[in-house]
Design a protein around this motif. Sequence first.
Motif, mmCIF file in Angstrom:
data_model
loop_
_atom_site.group_PDB
_atom_site.id
_atom_site.type_symbol
_atom_site.label_atom_id
_atom_site.label_comp_id
_atom_site.label_asym_id
_atom_site.label_seq_id
_atom_site.Cartn_x
_atom_site.Cartn_y
_atom_site.Cartn_z
ATOM 1 N N SER A 226 18.174 29.253 32.698
ATOM 2 C CA SER A 226 17.494 29.884 31.892
ATOM 3 C C SER A 226 17.524 29.816 30.319
ATOM 4 O O SER A 226 17.106 29.727 29.862
ATOM 5 C CB SER A 226 17.149 31.496 32.340
ATOM 6 N N ASP A 255 15.239 40.141 34.877
ATOM 7 C CA ASP A 255 13.599 40.253 34.806
ATOM 8 C C ASP A 255 14.068 39.487 33.762
ATOM 9 O O ASP A 255 13.098 38.720 33.809
ATOM 10 C CB ASP A 255 13.732 41.432 34.517
ATOM 11 N N ARG A 256 14.222 39.630 32.562
ATOM 12 C CA ARG A 256 14.422 38.603 31.206
ATOM 13 C C ARG A 256 14.227 37.059 31.901
ATOM 14 O O ARG A 256 13.088 36.731 31.297
ATOM 15 C CB ARG A 256 15.332 39.330 30.642
ATOM 16 N N SER A 259 11.473 35.494 33.805
ATOM 17 C CA SER A 259 10.753 35.788 33.446
ATOM 18 C C SER A 259 10.416 34.551 31.926
ATOM 19 O O SER A 259 9.784 33.740 32.130
ATOM 20 C CB SER A 259 10.299 37.247 32.220
ATOM 21 N N THR A 260 12.280 34.138 31.658
ATOM 22 C CA THR A 260 11.733 32.633 31.091
ATOM 23 C C THR A 260 10.998 31.963 32.863
ATOM 24 O O THR A 260 10.698 30.586 32.076
ATOM 25 C CB THR A 260 13.029 32.553 30.674
ATOM 26 N N GLN A 262 9.352 32.120 34.061
ATOM 27 C CA GLN A 262 7.849 32.382 34.828
ATOM 28 C C GLN A 262 7.059 31.658 33.673
ATOM 29 O O GLN A 262 6.754 29.667 33.725
ATOM 30 C CB GLN A 262 7.284 33.558 35.017
ATOM 31 N N LEU A 263 7.718 31.651 32.669
ATOM 32 C CA LEU A 263 6.604 31.204 30.995
ATOM 33 C C LEU A 263 7.373 29.236 30.776
ATOM 34 O O LEU A 263 6.616 28.872 30.419
ATOM 35 C CB LEU A 263 7.733 32.110 30.107
ATOM 36 N N ILE A 295 12.370 42.891 41.888
ATOM 37 C CA ILE A 295 12.084 41.459 40.476
ATOM 38 C C ILE A 295 11.669 40.167 41.177
ATOM 39 O O ILE A 295 11.148 40.304 41.154
ATOM 40 C CB ILE A 295 13.698 41.925 40.135
ATOM 41 N N HIS A 298 7.978 41.076 42.099
ATOM 42 C CA HIS A 298 7.010 40.899 41.012
ATOM 43 C C HIS A 298 7.051 39.291 40.738
ATOM 44 O O HIS A 298 5.955 38.648 40.450
ATOM 45 C CB HIS A 298 7.607 41.277 40.336
ATOM 46 N N TYR A 299 8.287 38.200 41.201
ATOM 47 C CA TYR A 299 7.698 36.404 40.440
ATOM 48 C C TYR A 299 7.477 35.819 41.761
ATOM 49 O O TYR A 299 7.111 34.663 41.165
ATOM 50 C CB TYR A 299 9.324 36.730 39.800
#
Length: 345
Positions: A226, A255-256, A259-260, A262-263, A295, A298-299
Motif C-alpha cells: 500500500s 482497514d486503512r 481502503s488504499t 480500494q481507492l 474488514i 467489507h472490502y
Amino acid sequence: MNKRNFIKSFGLLAVTTPFLGFDSKQSMELRTLLPKSIQKGDTVGIISPSAATADRMEFTYAKEAMGALGFKVKLGENLQNRFGHLAGTDEERAKDLNSMFADDEVKALICIRGGSGAARILPLIDYKKIKANPKPLLGYSDITALLCAIYSQTGLITFHGQNGTGSWNSFNVKQFEKVFFEKELVTFQNEQTKGDDLVIKGNRIQTLRGGIVEGKILGGNLTVLSALSGTPYYPDFKDSILFIEDIGEDPYRIDRMMSTLQLNGTLAKIKGFIFGQCSGCTPGGGYGAFTVDQIMDHYILPLKIPAYTGAMIGHIPKQFIIPVGAKVKMDADAGTFSILEQVFS
C-alpha cells in the motif's frame, strides 16, 4: 519490523527523488520475463537490501542453509554494513543488488532478511541490467518492495518466500526443491494435522466467496504494498489474483490499507483474492474495533470474486514460495492455487 518508519522514509524519498527510467507506455505493454533455472552446485548471492542484521550468527545461518540446499555462496560486498537501522547506505545496498544481477557467476539472489528500507533503493536499481540478466530473487516482508518494483519495471517473475535467515524446516525445504530444482507446477494447499481434537483447527482456510479463476498472482506484504501506491513501482493488477499478508498491525491500520487498495483502483481490477496470515493483528483497546475478518468481508465480498483467507503466506514458520507474476489457477472453495505455466526459461 518497524514498517511505519519505512513508510515515513519512503514518503520522504518519493518527494525528494525523481523516479528514474519510468515509461508509462512501456509499463502498459509489460510482458512476463522468466528467470533462468537453477540447480545444485550453482552460486547464489546473499544480499541485505533492507534492515541491518544485529546478530552475526544470522549470517552464518543463512550461508549454511544455502550450502545445505546444495549451493555455493557469494556474500554481498556490503552485506554486514550498517547505516542507522539499515544494512548500509541506499547506494551500498543497491550496489549489492545490481552487482549480483550483473555477475555471471551468481545464478540466484536471496535476501537475508526484511525489516524496512528496501523501497529507498528502488530508484537506484539498474532495471535494464536485471532485464538482461533475469535471475530468481527470493524474499518476503519488506522485500515486497523489490518484488513489486522489479516486476513492474521488467516483467520478471520473482519469488515471495523464505528469507535467508528464515526457517528452513522440512516443509520449506521440500517446497523449495519442488519449485526450483524439480520445476514442478506446484499446487499450494495448506498443510493440516488433526492432533488430539475432534476437528482440525490449525491452518484452516475460510472461503469468502467460492469459485475458480485464473490470472497472474501479484501482491505481498500489505503495509509495503500500500505504501507503493501512486508510484511507478506499483504493479498493474488488471485481471490478477491479489495475495496479501501482514504482521503486528492493529485492525484499524489493516482497514486503512485496504481502503488504499480500494481507492487506488486495485480491488476493482482483480479477479481473485487470497489473504494469508496476519500475525498479531488483534484489536487493541479503545472505543470499539473491527476484526480482520470484518474488514475482509467489507472490502472483498462486494467484489463478488473468488476469495479465501488463511493461506500459508506470511510471517509464519511454514510458508508457500509464490512465483510473483506467474499465471495460476485458484480454487476458493478448496483453498488452493496452482501454477499453470513453467516459471523458468
